[in-house]
Design a protein around this motif. Structure first.
Motif, PDB file in Angstrom:
ATOM      1  N   THR A 309       0.874  -1.143   0.165  1.00 26.77           N
ATOM      2  CA  THR A 309      -0.150   0.005   0.062  1.00 26.77           C
ATOM      3  C   THR A 309       0.906   1.438  -0.174  1.00 26.77           C
ATOM      4  O   THR A 309       0.531   2.245  -0.608  1.00 26.77           O
ATOM      5  CB  THR A 309      -0.817  -0.074   1.253  1.00 26.77           C
ATOM      6  N   ILE A 310       1.887   1.320   0.546  1.00 31.14           N
ATOM      7  CA  ILE A 310       3.147   2.315   0.789  1.00 31.14           C
ATOM      8  C   ILE A 310       3.564   2.505  -0.670  1.00 31.14           C
ATOM      9  O   ILE A 310       3.539   3.815  -1.200  1.00 31.14           O
ATOM     10  CB  ILE A 310       3.791   2.330   1.861  1.00 31.14           C
ATOM     11  N   ALA A 311       3.872   1.591  -1.212  1.00 32.71           N
ATOM     12  CA  ALA A 311       4.466   1.565  -2.446  1.00 32.71           C
ATOM     13  C   ALA A 311       3.619   2.332  -3.625  1.00 32.71           C
ATOM     14  O   ALA A 311       3.594   3.227  -4.363  1.00 32.71           O
ATOM     15  CB  ALA A 311       4.969   0.292  -3.111  1.00 32.71           C
ATOM     16  N   THR A 312       2.158   1.675  -3.481  1.00 30.11           N
ATOM     17  CA  THR A 312       1.168   2.098  -4.304  1.00 30.11           C
ATOM     18  C   THR A 312       0.718   3.688  -4.086  1.00 30.11           C
ATOM     19  O   THR A 312       0.690   4.568  -5.098  1.00 30.11           O
ATOM     20  CB  THR A 312      -0.373   1.443  -4.145  1.00 30.11           C
ATOM     21  N   ASP A 313       0.802   4.111  -2.939  1.00 33.05           N
ATOM     22  CA  ASP A 313       0.505   5.610  -2.541  1.00 33.05           C
ATOM     23  C   ASP A 313       1.775   6.385  -3.041  1.00 33.05           C
ATOM     24  O   ASP A 313       1.408   7.400  -3.856  1.00 33.05           O
ATOM     25  CB  ASP A 313       0.740   5.583  -1.016  1.00 33.05           C
ATOM     26  N   GLN A 314       2.849   5.912  -3.178  1.00 32.57           N
ATOM     27  CA  GLN A 314       4.092   6.565  -3.567  1.00 32.57           C
ATOM     28  C   GLN A 314       3.821   6.950  -5.331  1.00 32.57           C
ATOM     29  O   GLN A 314       3.964   7.922  -5.769  1.00 32.57           O
ATOM     30  CB  GLN A 314       5.309   5.971  -3.492  1.00 32.57           C
ATOM     31  N   ARG A 315       3.490   5.741  -5.956  1.00 37.84           N
ATOM     32  CA  ARG A 315       3.189   5.758  -7.377  1.00 37.84           C
ATOM     33  C   ARG A 315       2.278   6.592  -7.785  1.00 37.84           C
ATOM     34  O   ARG A 315       2.430   7.539  -8.784  1.00 37.84           O
ATOM     35  CB  ARG A 315       3.038   4.482  -7.695  1.00 37.84           C
ATOM     36  N   ILE A 316       1.099   6.753  -7.066  1.00 37.99           N
ATOM     37  CA  ILE A 316       0.014   7.833  -7.283  1.00 37.99           C
ATOM     38  C   ILE A 316       0.517   9.028  -7.074  1.00 37.99           C
ATOM     39  O   ILE A 316       0.084  10.006  -7.728  1.00 37.99           O
ATOM     40  CB  ILE A 316      -1.349   7.387  -6.318  1.00 37.99           C
ATOM     41  N   LEU A 317       1.025   9.404  -5.787  1.00 42.29           N
ATOM     42  CA  LEU A 317       1.615  10.690  -5.630  1.00 42.29           C
ATOM     43  C   LEU A 317       2.436  11.177  -6.854  1.00 42.29           C
ATOM     44  O   LEU A 317       2.660  12.695  -7.243  1.00 42.29           O
ATOM     45  CB  LEU A 317       2.457  10.859  -4.366  1.00 42.29           C
TER      46      LEU A 317
END
Length: 411
Positions: A309-317
């Motif tokens: 989830t943290i990696a996905t959050d970074q990708r969207i940001l």
């Protein structure tokens, strides 16, 4: 016309044998196929994709193709038709072929959809055991009795009869059909938001139906992971707007309040998040960022879910940041071209421009009714950094005035 009555029965029977997502009911009574002759009069662009007599060595088209409009699909395919109706199918074109050696036959079904995403979803959401994959773009796989192909706005299924099976003659027919159909330039770009490490190849799917057993997650893009032998499922749902995204996350959270229990939220993850566990769904981490709802679930260590989830959050940001930078550059260029006395928009002023239709959807299709654009390319956003929790100072969440990135824009 008798041939087409027989073909209607044959296709329904073969579909049932091919393990359709919902059991097909072959039309047993003449009344159920009494209007099959009328289908023959319909026209569809898919007719151009069927090789005609003498155009493909080893195969010959047996009679004229059949076109079944969406309104008649359930009557033609039985309950199996409901699967395709969920993806807003336009029509079905059927061609029956006979082998040159008279030792086999094949039925080619071309399902036409209004956009690339719906065709991708109809192809990837089928509940059949995959026995292998083929190198026919955009994506193709084998099941026990059939070849399945996603190609642009079309899903194609070929079923071999007699000695043909799914062997080389049927594969050559599949290639000949697919080559006539315009292909998409890639999977839906939203999948670039999902980390690649641990992702199961060809597990990506789009579902117009419930995801994780939750109907409000329909329209989600899913993928499966195996990390240190732990199976994990993930979903990214691009909601039409932030308000609906908030509602979706709240409903998913309420499910765990009523059926399981909530655990501690994760600091600095998205604009809102929760963690929870349930005896049937296992553990989950879910968050919302702008209009995107992201969730991962599995049975095992919570830390592996948190890392994804943290990696996905970074990708969207990163995608949001790239889009804002591009908008600023465009505004600055506009101000420069207007001259020193012009009235160009100042850098950072006003609302962000929305992507043009040419950026969000190919000219050959229209946007899906869910407002998710057509999946024709991977996005060109900056590659995501290693999974780390973003600090509020370095990666603030987008405010209400930012423009959400288009997850399916052209590359």
């Amino acid at each position: 016309m008798k041939r087409w009555r027989e073909l209607a029965l044959a296709v329904a029977a073969l579909a049932a044998m091919a393990c359709s997502p919902s059991p097909a009911t072959p039309p047993a009574a003449a009344a159920q196929i009494s209007q099959v002759d009328a289908f023959h009069e319909s026209e569809s662009p898919s007719l151009e994709f069927l090789p005609r007599r003498d155009e493909l060595p080893g195969w010959a088209l047996d009679g004229d193709p059949l076109v079944v409009p969406a309104a008649s699909l359930s009557r033609y395919l039985g309950r199996q038709g409901n699967h395709y109706l969920a993806y807003d199918i336009t029509d079905l074109t059927v061609g029956k072929y006979v082998a040159a050696d008279a030792q086999g036959s094949a039925v080619v079904e071309i399902y036409r959809f209004p956009d690339f995403i719906k065709a991708f979803g109809a192809h990837t959401s089928r509940e059949e055991a995959v026995t292998g994959y083929l190198e026919i773009p955009n994506q193709s796989f084998l099941t026990r009795l059939a070849i399945h192909i996603w190609r642009g706005s079309f899903y194609i299924r070929l079923v071999g009869g007699g000695s043909v099976g799914t062997g080389e003659p049927l594969r050559q027919l599949a290639i000949a059909v697919a080559e006539r159909i315009p292909e998409a330039s890639g999977r839906p770009a939203v999948f670039q938001f999902l980390p690649e490490t641990g992702r199961v190849p060809n597990s990506e799917a789009y579902s117009a139906k419930s995801v994780f057993g939750q109907p409000y997650l329909s329209g989600g893009f899913t993928a499966q992971y195996v990390i240190d032998e732990q199976a994990i499922e993930g979903v990214v749902l691009p909601a039409p707007n932030k308000e609906i995204a908030r509602e979706v996350l709240d409903r998913y959270k309420t499910f765990f309040v009523n059926n399981g229990r909530l655990l501690d939220p994760i600091p600095n993850l998205g604009e809102d998040n929760f963690t929870g566990e349930d005896r049937y769904l296992g553990r989950t981490v879910a968050f919302r960022l702008d209009r995107f709802v992201v969730a991962y679930k599995g049975f095992g260590e919570m830390q592996k879910l948190m890392d994804l989830t943290i990696a996905t959050d970074q990708r969207i940001l990163n995608s949001i940041r790239s889009q804002l930078q591009a908008a600023d550059r465009a505004a600055l260029e506009q101000a420069r071209s207007a001259g020193s006395g012009g009235s160009g928009a100042p850098r950072g002023g006003g609302s962000r421009p929305q992507p043009s239709p040419a950026q969000t959807s190919p000219s050959t299709s229209s946007p899906p009714t869910s407002t998710i654009p057509s999946p024709t390319a991977q996005p060109t956003s900056t590659p995501a950094p290693a999974p780390t929790t973003p600090s509020p100072e370095s990666t603030p969440p987008p405010t209400e005035t930012t423009t959400a990135p288009d997850p399916n824009r052209q590359g």
